[in-house]
Every structure is written in C-alpha cells, then in structure tokens.
Design an enzyme around this catalytic site. Structure first.
Site, PDB file in Angstrom:
ATOM      1  N   HIS A 150     -11.110   1.987  12.098  1.00 27.28           N
ATOM      2  CA  HIS A 150     -11.798   3.237  11.756  1.00 27.28           C
ATOM      3  C   HIS A 150     -10.799   4.360  11.540  1.00 27.28           C
ATOM      4  CE1 HIS A 150     -14.807   6.480  11.997  1.00 27.28           C
ATOM      5  NE2 HIS A 150     -13.904   7.108  12.732  1.00 27.28           N
ATOM      6  N   GLU A 151      -9.812   4.467  12.444  1.00 21.60           N
ATOM      7  CA  GLU A 151      -8.809   5.526  12.301  1.00 21.60           C
ATOM      8  C   GLU A 151      -7.957   5.305  11.049  1.00 21.60           C
ATOM      9  OE1 GLU A 151      -9.067   8.154  13.910  1.00 21.60           O
ATOM     10  OE2 GLU A 151     -10.530   7.389  15.342  1.00 21.60           O
ATOM     11  N   HIS A 171      -9.521   6.779   8.057  1.00 22.81           N
ATOM     12  CA  HIS A 171      -9.208   8.187   7.786  1.00 22.81           C
ATOM     13  C   HIS A 171      -7.901   8.309   6.998  1.00 22.81           C
ATOM     14  CE1 HIS A 171     -12.524   9.829   9.942  1.00 22.81           C
ATOM     15  NE2 HIS A 171     -12.140   9.366  11.117  1.00 22.81           N
TER      16      HIS A 171
END
Length: 236
Positions: free
Chosen positions: A105-106, A109
């Site tokens: 998920h990070e 980004h």
C-alpha cells in the site's frame, strides 16, 4: 455541562463529538484486530515487508525511493519530499500477509507520486493550508466569543476548521487508489496466492475505514460548531 453559555446545563451537540469518537475508536480497533489476525498468516513466498516493497519498486521502475525501518506499530508511511518509504517494525521484517499488504500500500503511494497522480498532488498542495486552518480555527472562534460574539471572527474560524475536512475528503481517493494499485501489483506479480490476496484486501479495507472514520468525525465536529453558533446567532 454549561456548554460555554449555549445551554444552561447540557449541550446536546456534544453528542456529535461523542459519536465521532466512537466511530474513530471502532475503526481503529477494527484495523488493529484485522492486522493482528492476518499478521499470523505467513506468506508462502517468504518475503518480508521490506523485500516486498523493494521488489515492487524495482518492478515499477522506481529507482529513486529508499526503504527504511522506523519504530512503532502501523506507523508506515511514504514521504514524497525525501522519496523515502518508512515501514514500521511490525511490517518491515515480518513475512505475514498483513505486512506485505501494508508495505505494498505504501509503495502504491510511491507509484502515485511517480506517475503524478492528481489527487495526491492536490493533497500535497493543501497540506500547509489545512494545517494552518486547523491551528487558527479554535483561537479565532474563542476570540470571537470573547469579543461580544463577533460573528465575522467566528465564521472565519469555522471556515478555517472546514479546511481539515477538505483535506480528509481529498485523502480518501488517494488512500483507496493506493490500495487498489497495491492489490493489482501483488496479484499481477504473483507475490501472493489467491487466499493470501483476499486476506491482504481485508487488511487494506480495514485500514481505509480509518480514513473514512476520521472524515466523519471531523464532519460531525464541524456540524456541531455550525449548530452551536448558528443557534446563538438566532438567539441574538
């Protein structure tokens, strides 16, 4: 409760604050319990969160982002300013499905940043304004109250506080899109099996609910301010 003079004994709008706290607390408890559940599910590929993040960055052709371990639990974040992906202790060295999902998920980004994802750019642009608005909102409202209910200052304070809600609303598509990218990369890269991918999706969905809860809590607090001071103006 006296309620700053709005009601003699009890301010019923305070129930909105309590409701916001309950929603935020429930969302936080849910994400923590979901993470703990799937943190016990070890991925079959044996990758740690750190290795998974590094692999995804390489697969996406992103070579200017570093990966580091930081203290804390679920303190994972991506900083576009210094191009650094920070993974918490619970994520960095763990081989669990939950850790890989959070790490991915990070990285999502970082992918957004590399591709110039518009909502992410908008969020970065309004961070200083939203922080400033949150800082001055309540002082302005209090000054307005002490200055014989100066409605101009009070309204400016409420408007400043609303910037926090704008920031959180912009954050929602950014977070949901990062999770969507993460799950697609994990699936297409065969990094997780089908059942593991479903578990990772549950972890990321639970995490996304915390942002929804934060936005709802801020909205309820803003609604309370509007109800209180709107009611006071009607009394004058």
């Amino acid at each position: 409760m006296y309620g700053l003079g709005y009601y003699n004994f009890f301010d019923p709008t305070f129930l909105l604050v309590i409701l916001g706290l309950v929603i935020s607390g429930a969302a936080s408890a849910y994400v923590n319990s979901t993470f703990r559940k799937y943190d016990e599910m070890r991925s079959r590929n044996g990758l740690t969160g750190t290795r998974a993040a590094q692999y995804i960055l390489q697969s996406q052709g992103i070579n200017d982002v570093g990966v580091q371990q930081i203290a804390g639990n679920l303190t994972d974040n991506y900083n576009s300013g210094n191009k650094m992906l920070s993974l918490s202790e619970a994520t960095a060295q763990s081989t669990s499905v939950a850790a890989i999902g959070v790490a991915a998920h990070e990285v999502g980004h970082a992918v957004q940043d590399a591709k110039g994802y518009l909502p992410l750019r908008i969020r970065h642009a309004i961070v200083p304004v939203a922080n400033f608005g949150s800082t001055i909102a309540f002082p302005l409202i209090l000054i307005g109250v002490f200055m014989s209910w100066n409605t101009t200052l009070i309204n400016i304070g409420i408007a400043a506080f609303s910037l926090a809600l704008v920031f959180q609303l912009v954050t929602l598509p950014v977070e949901f899109d990062a999770s969507r990218r993460a799950l697609a990369i994990l699936r297409d890269g065969n990094m997780l099996e089908t059942d593991e991918l479903q578990a990772a999706r549950k972890v990321l969905t639970a995490a996304a609910l915390t942002y929804v809860a934060a936005a709802l809590a801020t909205f309820l607090q803003l609604l309370r301010l509007i109800m209180i001071f709107g009611g006071n103006r009607n009394r004058n």
